[in-house]
Write an enzyme that holds these catalytic residues in place. Structure first.
Site, PDB file in Angstrom:
ATOM      1  N   GLU A 160      -3.789 -14.448   2.969  1.00  0.00           N
ATOM      2  CA  GLU A 160      -3.978 -13.307   3.858  1.00  0.00           C
ATOM      3  C   GLU A 160      -5.458 -13.189   4.247  1.00  0.00           C
ATOM      4  O   GLU A 160      -5.791 -12.963   5.406  1.00  0.00           O
ATOM      5  CB  GLU A 160      -3.520 -12.074   3.055  1.00  0.00           C
ATOM      6  CG  GLU A 160      -3.595 -10.791   3.753  1.00  0.00           C
ATOM      7  CD  GLU A 160      -2.781  -9.696   3.005  1.00  0.00           C
ATOM      8  OE1 GLU A 160      -1.863 -10.028   2.220  1.00  0.00           O
ATOM      9  OE2 GLU A 160      -3.079  -8.524   3.214  1.00  0.00           O
TER      10      GLU A 160
ATOM     11  N   PHE B 284       0.753   2.516   5.950  1.00  0.00           N
ATOM     12  CA  PHE B 284      -0.069   1.542   6.700  1.00  0.00           C
ATOM     13  C   PHE B 284       0.634   0.191   6.833  1.00  0.00           C
ATOM     14  O   PHE B 284      -0.040  -0.852   6.818  1.00  0.00           O
ATOM     15  CB  PHE B 284      -1.432   1.291   6.025  1.00  0.00           C
ATOM     16  CG  PHE B 284      -2.260   2.507   5.726  1.00  0.00           C
ATOM     17  CD1 PHE B 284      -2.218   3.621   6.540  1.00  0.00           C
ATOM     18  CD2 PHE B 284      -3.121   2.521   4.633  1.00  0.00           C
ATOM     19  CE1 PHE B 284      -3.010   4.741   6.261  1.00  0.00           C
ATOM     20  CE2 PHE B 284      -3.920   3.630   4.348  1.00  0.00           C
ATOM     21  CZ  PHE B 284      -3.859   4.743   5.167  1.00  0.00           C
TER      22      PHE B 284
ATOM     23  N   GLU C  62     -16.112  -4.110  -0.388  1.00  0.00           N
ATOM     24  CA  GLU C  62     -16.600  -3.838  -1.753  1.00  0.00           C
ATOM     25  C   GLU C  62     -15.690  -4.497  -2.790  1.00  0.00           C
ATOM     26  O   GLU C  62     -16.171  -5.004  -3.816  1.00  0.00           O
ATOM     27  CB  GLU C  62     -16.653  -2.330  -2.010  1.00  0.00           C
ATOM     28  CG  GLU C  62     -17.667  -1.568  -1.156  1.00  0.00           C
ATOM     29  CD  GLU C  62     -17.146  -1.204   0.237  1.00  0.00           C
ATOM     30  OE1 GLU C  62     -16.044  -1.664   0.620  1.00  0.00           O
ATOM     31  OE2 GLU C  62     -17.848  -0.479   0.952  1.00  0.00           O
TER      32      GLU C  62
ATOM     33  N   TYR D 211       1.122 -10.762  -9.633  1.00  0.00           N
ATOM     34  CA  TYR D 211       0.492 -12.090  -9.540  1.00  0.00           C
ATOM     35  C   TYR D 211       0.837 -12.750  -8.200  1.00  0.00           C
ATOM     36  O   TYR D 211       0.011 -13.440  -7.593  1.00  0.00           O
ATOM     37  CB  TYR D 211       0.901 -12.947 -10.737  1.00  0.00           C
ATOM     38  CG  TYR D 211       0.607 -12.204 -12.020  1.00  0.00           C
ATOM     39  CD1 TYR D 211      -0.704 -12.085 -12.480  1.00  0.00           C
ATOM     40  CD2 TYR D 211       1.609 -11.528 -12.713  1.00  0.00           C
ATOM     41  CE1 TYR D 211      -0.998 -11.327 -13.609  1.00  0.00           C
ATOM     42  CE2 TYR D 211       1.333 -10.774 -13.838  1.00  0.00           C
ATOM     43  CZ  TYR D 211       0.017 -10.674 -14.285  1.00  0.00           C
ATOM     44  OH  TYR D 211      -0.272  -9.911 -15.384  1.00  0.00           O
TER      45      TYR D 211
ATOM     46  N   GLY E 150     -24.068  -2.255  27.864  1.00  0.00           N
ATOM     47  CA  GLY E 150     -24.528  -0.951  28.335  1.00  0.00           C
ATOM     48  C   GLY E 150     -23.389   0.053  28.457  1.00  0.00           C
ATOM     49  O   GLY E 150     -22.390  -0.036  27.726  1.00  0.00           O
TER      50      GLY E 150
ATOM     51  N   SER F 112      -6.430  -0.279  -2.570  1.00  0.00           N
ATOM     52  CA  SER F 112      -7.146  -1.398  -3.193  1.00  0.00           C
ATOM     53  C   SER F 112      -6.629  -1.672  -4.603  1.00  0.00           C
ATOM     54  O   SER F 112      -6.560  -2.823  -5.043  1.00  0.00           O
ATOM     55  CB  SER F 112      -8.642  -1.065  -3.281  1.00  0.00           C
ATOM     56  OG  SER F 112      -9.137  -0.692  -2.016  1.00  0.00           O
TER      57      SER F 112
ATOM     58  N   GLN G  86     -36.041 -11.960  26.297  1.00  0.00           N
ATOM     59  CA  GLN G  86     -36.032 -12.736  25.041  1.00  0.00           C
ATOM     60  C   GLN G  86     -35.317 -11.978  23.913  1.00  0.00           C
ATOM     61  O   GLN G  86     -34.595 -12.572  23.118  1.00  0.00           O
ATOM     62  CB  GLN G  86     -37.470 -13.031  24.647  1.00  0.00           C
ATOM     63  CG  GLN G  86     -37.577 -14.103  23.593  1.00  0.00           C
ATOM     64  CD  GLN G  86     -39.027 -14.414  23.284  1.00  0.00           C
ATOM     65  OE1 GLN G  86     -39.820 -13.494  23.084  1.00  0.00           O
ATOM     66  NE2 GLN G  86     -39.363 -15.675  23.250  1.00  0.00           N
TER      67      GLN G  86
ATOM     68  N   THR H 204       0.821  -1.223   0.000  1.00  0.00           N
ATOM     69  CA  THR H 204       0.000   0.000   0.000  1.00  0.00           C
ATOM     70  C   THR H 204       0.852   1.269   0.000  1.00  0.00           C
ATOM     71  O   THR H 204       1.894   1.337   0.651  1.00  0.00           O
ATOM     72  CB  THR H 204      -0.926  -0.016   1.235  1.00  0.00           C
ATOM     73  OG1 THR H 204      -1.643  -1.245   1.237  1.00  0.00           O
ATOM     74  CG2 THR H 204      -1.903   1.146   1.208  1.00  0.00           C
ATOM     75  N   GLU H 205       0.356   2.263  -0.737  1.00  0.00           N
ATOM     76  CA  GLU H 205       1.032   3.573  -0.815  1.00  0.00           C
ATOM     77  C   GLU H 205       0.009   4.663  -0.536  1.00  0.00           C
ATOM     78  O   GLU H 205      -1.207   4.412  -0.602  1.00  0.00           O
ATOM     79  CB  GLU H 205       1.616   3.764  -2.225  1.00  0.00           C
ATOM     80  CG  GLU H 205       2.631   2.696  -2.558  1.00  0.00           C
ATOM     81  CD  GLU H 205       3.302   2.900  -3.914  1.00  0.00           C
ATOM     82  OE1 GLU H 205       2.944   3.857  -4.642  1.00  0.00           O
ATOM     83  OE2 GLU H 205       4.187   2.090  -4.226  1.00  0.00           O
TER      84      GLU H 205
END
Ligand SMILES: Cc1cc2nc3c(=O)[nH]c(=O)nc-3n(C[C@H](O)[C@H](O)[C@H](O)COP(=O)(O)OP(=O)(O)OC[C@H]3O[C@@H](n4cnc5c(N)ncnc54)[C@H](O)[C@@H]3O)c2cc1C
Length: 377
Positions: A242, A159, A367, A233, A339, A135, A279, A129-130
């Protein structure tokens, strides 16, 4: 361990051993790791000594010689710790970064690095990643140019899990910037290499004990890993593993969150009974438990198909999409039933909600996974 067509006695033993290790060596210590922002190296070495870091690698490197079912098992049990940052630290090393070397390394590279990887002496990262390409892998801009007999890397990655502390990094770079996917190659270089620096350590919403960094390459000399032009590839192929690891991890985290919540609602009193007596509460937990079982089976089947050598991009993508979304739903409801206590810093469920959020983004956003499925329907 539940009866299942996928598991034999070796798997059962491995699951028990991992679960004990996680409960004894991880869960009590991990809150301190969250504060310091990384998992201590000694813990990773201990995992190496226990054989957990080489499950997929051949015996000649002290590995376990197992298949993708071991990845699913490892991912699930590490996820069950409830500390996503710990699970990510280990799984990036075992199932996302080091497979690049194991699959494409030359005999000399394998000999040099595999024993340290399996022992936990040599921790790995993978840098794809850059800032301008996540993606869309083929849009990366980092380049590698050949100067004399050497390859020099230039560009910035972001990242990157284990980025600041890894000893060995596998980097995707363009060797032929005009050739699209065919212009991407993989490289290996060690920490401390000339021209290679950690830009920034990144502060995150969750996975706080996982070290995440920006990496900068300024004509850093690196070794080609595998064939020139085959990097895209290799990345796509390793994505399968992964994604099995991440989907399994998501189901382990979900199982822990459900267990914590069951414990809580069975004792928490409200309106003349426990929350479990309502319930609406118990049916919602029952529904989620059913869906987590379905998610686990999706992951196991995808891993089993991978182990058979079958083309399983559709099944792996389904598992990643389904489990990445489901774990966020589980966490939402589990926090709801805790809670106000669940909203407090320091409660397990509060951390797990933050950790889970990245499961529908990292390693293939939902996505993007659904596009992979849609193409194959
Ligand atoms: C904590 C963390 C650790 C990470 N570790 C690593 C690592 O070790 N190594 C590494 O190389 N990378 C790592 N990543 C990067 C991660 O894999 C990317 O964040 C991920 O692939 C998404 O890329 P992006 O963030 O650039 O989002 P983008 O590609 O910009 O996408 C943003 C959003 O747009 C949507 N989207 C994208 N494409 C499509 C599409 N085709 N159709 C519809 N919607 C779409 C999705 O909702 C997506 O979340 C890490 C990320 C995080 C947050």
């Amino acid at each position: 361990m539940d009866a299942s067509v996928y598991w034999d006695d070796t798997h059962r033993l491995l699951r028990d051993t991992l679960r004990r290790f996680v409960e004894r060596e991880v869960v009590p210590q991990a809150p301190a790791w969250e504060e310091q922002g990384f998992v201590p190296r000694e813990v990773l070495r201990e995992m190496g000594r226990c054989g957990f870091l080489g499950l997929r690698y051949p015996e000649q490197y002290n590995g376990g010689g197992m298949n993708a079912l071991a990845t699913a098992l490892l991912g699930e049990e590490l996820g069950r710790s409830g500390f996503g940052g710990f699970a990510a630290t280990v799984l990036v090393h075992t199932d996302m970064a080091s497979p690049h070397l194991a699959r494409a390394g030359s005999p000399a590279q394998l000999e040099r690095w595999m024993p340290g990887i399996v022992a936990g002496d040599l921790i790995t990262a993978v840098a794809v990643t850059e800032p301008d390409a996540g993606s869309d892998v083929k849009a990366i801009r980092t380049t590698a140019r050949r100067v004399g007999g050497a390859w020099l890397l230039r560009g910035t990655k972001t990242f990157i899990t284990n980025g600041a502390l890894a000893d060995l990094v596998f980097v995707a770079a363009k060797t032929d910037p005009g050739a699209g996917a065919k212009g991407v190659s993989m490289f290996a270089l060690g920490r401390g290499a000339r021209g290679f620096s950690v830009g920034r350590r990144l502060d995150k919403m969750g996975w706080r004990c996982s070290d995440t960094a920006e990496l900068v390459f300024e004509d850093a000399p690196a070794e080609l890993l595998g064939e020139e032009g085959r990097g895209f590839y290799a990345i796509m192929r390793n994505f399968q593993n992964e994604r099995i690891a991440l989907a399994a991890m998501a189901m382990g985290e979900s199982a822990r969150a459900l267990a914590l919540t069951l414990e809580y609602v069975r004792t928490r009193k409200a309106f003349g009974g426990t929350l479990w007596d309502k319930q609406a509460v118990r049916q919602r937990l029952a529904q989620l438990a059913a869906r987590v079982e379905a998610g686990r089976e999706l992951v196991y089947r995808a891993a089993w198909l991978d182990a058979q050598g079958a083309d399983c991009v559709k099944e792996v993508s389904m598992a990643k999409a389904y489990c990445g979304e489901l774990t966020n739903e589980v966490m939402y409801d589990c926090l709801q039933f805790h809670g106000g206590f669940g909203y407090m810093r320091g409660s397990h469920i509060e951390r797990m909600v933050r950790d889970a959020r990245v499961q529908s983004i990292g390693g293939g956003a939902t996505e993007v996974m659904l596009e992979e499925v849609a193409k194959r329907l």
